[in-house]
Write a protein that holds these residues in place. Sequence first.
Motif, PDB file in Angstrom:
ATOM      1  N   ARG A   1       0.839  -1.196   0.000  1.00 21.14           N
ATOM      2  CA  ARG A   1       0.000   0.000   0.000  1.00 21.14           C
ATOM      3  C   ARG A   1       0.875   1.247   0.000  1.00 21.14           C
ATOM      4  NH1 ARG A   1      -1.159  -3.667   3.833  1.00 21.14           N
ATOM      5  NH2 ARG A   1      -3.236  -4.599   3.988  1.00 21.14           N
ATOM      6  N   ARG A   2       0.260   2.359  -0.350  1.00 28.07           N
ATOM      7  CA  ARG A   2       0.860   3.701  -0.233  1.00 28.07           C
ATOM      8  C   ARG A   2       2.307   3.770  -0.723  1.00 28.07           C
ATOM      9  NH1 ARG A   2      -1.809   2.770   4.655  1.00 28.07           N
ATOM     10  NH2 ARG A   2      -3.746   3.907   4.840  1.00 28.07           N
ATOM     11  N   PRO A   3       2.642   3.603  -1.974  1.00 31.59           N
ATOM     12  CA  PRO A   3       1.701   3.217  -3.031  1.00 31.59           C
ATOM     13  C   PRO A   3       1.697   1.691  -3.243  1.00 31.59           C
ATOM     14  CG  PRO A   3       3.784   3.828  -4.006  1.00 31.59           C
ATOM     15  CD  PRO A   3       3.949   4.007  -2.517  1.00 31.59           C
ATOM     16  N   PRO A   4       0.673   1.189  -3.907  1.00 33.68           N
ATOM     17  CA  PRO A   4       0.664  -0.228  -4.285  1.00 33.68           C
ATOM     18  C   PRO A   4       1.820  -0.513  -5.245  1.00 33.68           C
ATOM     19  CG  PRO A   4      -1.512   0.769  -4.554  1.00 33.68           C
ATOM     20  CD  PRO A   4      -0.550   1.890  -4.341  1.00 33.68           C
ATOM     21  N   ARG A   5       2.421  -1.691  -5.108  1.00 30.90           N
ATOM     22  CA  ARG A   5       3.583  -2.011  -5.950  1.00 30.90           C
ATOM     23  C   ARG A   5       3.201  -2.500  -7.334  1.00 30.90           C
ATOM     24  NH1 ARG A   5       5.589  -4.852  -1.371  1.00 30.90           N
ATOM     25  NH2 ARG A   5       5.057  -6.783  -2.463  1.00 30.90           N
ATOM     26  N   ASN A   6       2.005  -3.055  -7.472  1.00 29.39           N
ATOM     27  CA  ASN A   6       1.631  -3.662  -8.752  1.00 29.39           C
ATOM     28  C   ASN A   6       0.134  -3.502  -9.011  1.00 29.39           C
ATOM     29  OD1 ASN A   6       0.413  -5.720  -7.103  1.00 29.39           O
ATOM     30  ND2 ASN A   6       2.423  -6.700  -6.939  1.00 29.39           N
ATOM     31  N   ALA A   7      -0.299  -3.985 -10.165  1.00 33.43           N
ATOM     32  CA  ALA A   7      -1.683  -3.772 -10.600  1.00 33.43           C
ATOM     33  C   ALA A   7      -2.700  -4.408  -9.659  1.00 33.43           C
ATOM     34  CB  ALA A   7      -1.854  -4.318 -12.016  1.00 33.43           C
ATOM     35  N   GLY A   8      -2.437  -5.639  -9.215  1.00 30.49           N
ATOM     36  CA  GLY A   8      -3.382  -6.304  -8.333  1.00 30.49           C
ATOM     37  C   GLY A   8      -3.593  -5.548  -7.034  1.00 30.49           C
ATOM     38  N   ASN A   9      -2.505  -5.062  -6.452  1.00 32.49           N
ATOM     39  CA  ASN A   9      -2.604  -4.287  -5.223  1.00 32.49           C
ATOM     40  C   ASN A   9      -3.288  -2.948  -5.467  1.00 32.49           C
ATOM     41  OD1 ASN A   9      -1.302  -5.394  -2.646  1.00 32.49           O
ATOM     42  ND2 ASN A   9       0.144  -6.027  -4.231  1.00 32.49           N
ATOM     43  N   ALA A  10      -3.043  -2.348  -6.629  1.00 32.99           N
ATOM     44  CA  ALA A  10      -3.694  -1.079  -6.957  1.00 32.99           C
ATOM     45  C   ALA A  10      -5.207  -1.257  -7.010  1.00 32.99           C
ATOM     46  CB  ALA A  10      -3.171  -0.552  -8.285  1.00 32.99           C
ATOM     47  N   PHE A  11      -5.658  -2.362  -7.584  1.00 34.06           N
ATOM     48  CA  PHE A  11      -7.090  -2.647  -7.664  1.00 34.06           C
ATOM     49  C   PHE A  11      -7.689  -2.779  -6.265  1.00 34.06           C
ATOM     50  CE2 PHE A  11     -10.809  -5.315  -7.745  1.00 34.06           C
ATOM     51  CZ  PHE A  11     -11.493  -4.952  -8.886  1.00 34.06           C
ATOM     52  N   ILE A  12      -7.061  -3.594  -5.424  1.00 30.54           N
ATOM     53  CA  ILE A  12      -7.595  -3.836  -4.081  1.00 30.54           C
ATOM     54  C   ILE A  12      -7.609  -2.555  -3.260  1.00 30.54           C
ATOM     55  CG2 ILE A  12      -7.085  -4.973  -1.881  1.00 30.54           C
ATOM     56  CD1 ILE A  12      -6.435  -7.475  -3.367  1.00 30.54           C
ATOM     57  N   SER A  13      -6.542  -1.766  -3.334  1.00 32.73           N
ATOM     58  CA  SER A  13      -6.485  -0.519  -2.570  1.00 32.73           C
ATOM     59  C   SER A  13      -7.605   0.423  -2.984  1.00 32.73           C
ATOM     60  CB  SER A  13      -5.128   0.168  -2.769  1.00 32.73           C
ATOM     61  OG  SER A  13      -4.111  -0.549  -2.110  1.00 32.73           O
ATOM     62  N   TYR A  14      -7.855   0.509  -4.288  1.00 31.55           N
ATOM     63  CA  TYR A  14      -8.871   1.426  -4.773  1.00 31.55           C
ATOM     64  C   TYR A  14     -10.263   1.013  -4.304  1.00 31.55           C
ATOM     65  CZ  TYR A  14     -10.134   5.367  -7.686  1.00 31.55           C
ATOM     66  OH  TYR A  14     -10.550   6.605  -8.095  1.00 31.55           O
TER      67      TYR A  14
ATOM     68  N   GLY B   1     -11.625 -11.816 -17.960  1.00 31.14           N
ATOM     69  CA  GLY B   1     -10.764 -11.094 -18.898  1.00 31.14           C
ATOM     70  C   GLY B   1     -11.158  -9.643 -19.083  1.00 31.14           C
ATOM     71  N   GLN B   2     -11.901  -9.081 -18.116  1.00 36.36           N
ATOM     72  CA  GLN B   2     -12.347  -7.691 -18.251  1.00 36.36           C
ATOM     73  C   GLN B   2     -11.277  -6.683 -17.835  1.00 36.36           C
ATOM     74  OE1 GLN B   2     -16.236  -8.891 -16.138  1.00 36.36           O
ATOM     75  NE2 GLN B   2     -16.853  -7.067 -17.278  1.00 36.36           N
ATOM     76  N   LEU B   3     -10.360  -7.113 -16.980  1.00 37.52           N
ATOM     77  CA  LEU B   3      -9.243  -6.247 -16.592  1.00 37.52           C
ATOM     78  C   LEU B   3      -8.102  -6.425 -17.575  1.00 37.52           C
ATOM     79  CD1 LEU B   3      -8.877  -6.407 -12.687  1.00 37.52           C
ATOM     80  CD2 LEU B   3      -9.421  -4.405 -14.083  1.00 37.52           C
ATOM     81  N   LYS B   4      -7.557  -5.305 -18.065  1.00 42.01           N
ATOM     82  CA  LYS B   4      -6.460  -5.331 -19.024  1.00 42.01           C
ATOM     83  C   LYS B   4      -5.286  -4.514 -18.480  1.00 42.01           C
ATOM     84  CE  LYS B   4      -9.292  -7.257 -22.057  1.00 42.01           C
ATOM     85  NZ  LYS B   4      -9.157  -8.685 -22.453  1.00 42.01           N
ATOM     86  N   PRO B   5      -4.074  -4.810 -18.939  1.00 39.41           N
ATOM     87  CA  PRO B   5      -2.927  -3.992 -18.508  1.00 39.41           C
ATOM     88  C   PRO B   5      -3.127  -2.506 -18.785  1.00 39.41           C
ATOM     89  CG  PRO B   5      -2.162  -6.000 -19.563  1.00 39.41           C
ATOM     90  CD  PRO B   5      -3.650  -5.966 -19.751  1.00 39.41           C
ATOM     91  N   THR B   6      -3.919  -2.178 -19.804  1.00 34.58           N
ATOM     92  CA  THR B   6      -4.158  -0.766 -20.134  1.00 34.58           C
ATOM     93  C   THR B   6      -4.997  -0.053 -19.078  1.00 34.58           C
ATOM     94  OG1 THR B   6      -6.051  -1.455 -21.490  1.00 34.58           O
ATOM     95  CG2 THR B   6      -3.950  -1.106 -22.619  1.00 34.58           C
ATOM     96  N   HIS B   7      -5.597  -0.808 -18.172  1.00 36.47           N
ATOM     97  CA  HIS B   7      -6.382  -0.214 -17.097  1.00 36.47           C
ATOM     98  C   HIS B   7      -5.503   0.272 -15.943  1.00 36.47           C
ATOM     99  CE1 HIS B   7      -9.956  -2.672 -18.720  1.00 36.47           C
ATOM    100  NE2 HIS B   7     -10.180  -1.397 -18.982  1.00 36.47           N
ATOM    101  N   PHE B   8      -4.180   0.108 -16.085  1.00 28.64           N
ATOM    102  CA  PHE B   8      -3.260   0.483 -15.016  1.00 28.64           C
ATOM    103  C   PHE B   8      -2.088   1.278 -15.570  1.00 28.64           C
ATOM    104  CE2 PHE B   8      -5.452  -3.355 -13.760  1.00 28.64           C
ATOM    105  CZ  PHE B   8      -5.766  -3.143 -12.436  1.00 28.64           C
TER     106      PHE B   8
END
Length: 326
Positions: free
Chosen positions: A178-191, A251-258
């Motif tokens: 957290r603060r900041p999230p290191r990767n996409a999965g953590n960014a999703f959960i934090s949000y 498959g709704q989440l894409k790398p372009t979403h991050f």
Amino acid sequence: MPAASRIYWLTTPCRIQRKDQSLCIERIGGAPVHIPITDVRDIVACESVDLNTAVIALLNRHHINVHFLSHYGDYAGSLLTADTSTSGQTVVAQARLADDTAASLDIARAIVTSAAANVRRVVDRKLLTRPMERLEASVAEAGTREELMGAEGTFRRSAWAVMDTRLPDWLKLDGRSRRPPRNAGNAFISYVNGIVYARILSAVRLTPLHSGVAFLHSTVERQRHSLVLDLSEVFKPLFAERLLLRLAGRGQLKPTHFDVDVNQAMLSETGRRLVVQTVRDELAVTVHHRGLGRNVAYDELLYLEALQLTRRCLEGVPYKPFKIWW
């Protein structure tokens, strides 16, 4: 919770102006949007928002809160109305209960156990059977909040490791950050966790409870509402982990979403819109409530949870935290 009005989600930078008894939302490159004030329950700002005292006065008069999230999804603060439903009698009873070590620990144990049960329910019931058994044993032996949170942390690490086996490589958590999230999965959960926190804060303020008097988290927390942190624990799995697995599986989440940089990641503008819309739709989903005998929206479950804790404070009714039953 009131059903006639609704939550407005602001996912792009904007300015809010007052036009008589309406809010006028102005965005760069877009036509102004006029919203009758009676149509608004709460506002969740996921991007920067400009507003003035005229808007604040109108929001306060109609008891409308504005919650702000940072780029990373962290709760940044709220513009809360002056009036709340908090009552002195309830706050005194709540404080006495929180000061009663045995009673407070019973509530904290129930929160930790229910939160873990919800994580197990949405991640993998079979693979998390042993970690759940170890958590229950640790919870039974715990004599302090710190020991309870330590047991919860151990269980969550096991759960996140299991989650990674169900996620594509680019969405794996590799541990919670957290603060900041290191990767996409953590960014999703934090949000998503930030959104859940904001919604529970609104729910608590509709009850006589005081948001600063908690049972699991420290009541000396100055920058967060400790009771909201308590109640958030049991609901985060319903939204964060569950929706991450669902969107990844479809498959709704894409790398372009991050937007990913070295050791930090955040949702892109399109990613925020997708996540906000997903959570918004999920909050409106209904489920048959066995105790009430009627359908309730997920959003109402948050309010019912706060009411249940109110009854524990005032009437001594045993508190049984929310567990996913469907």
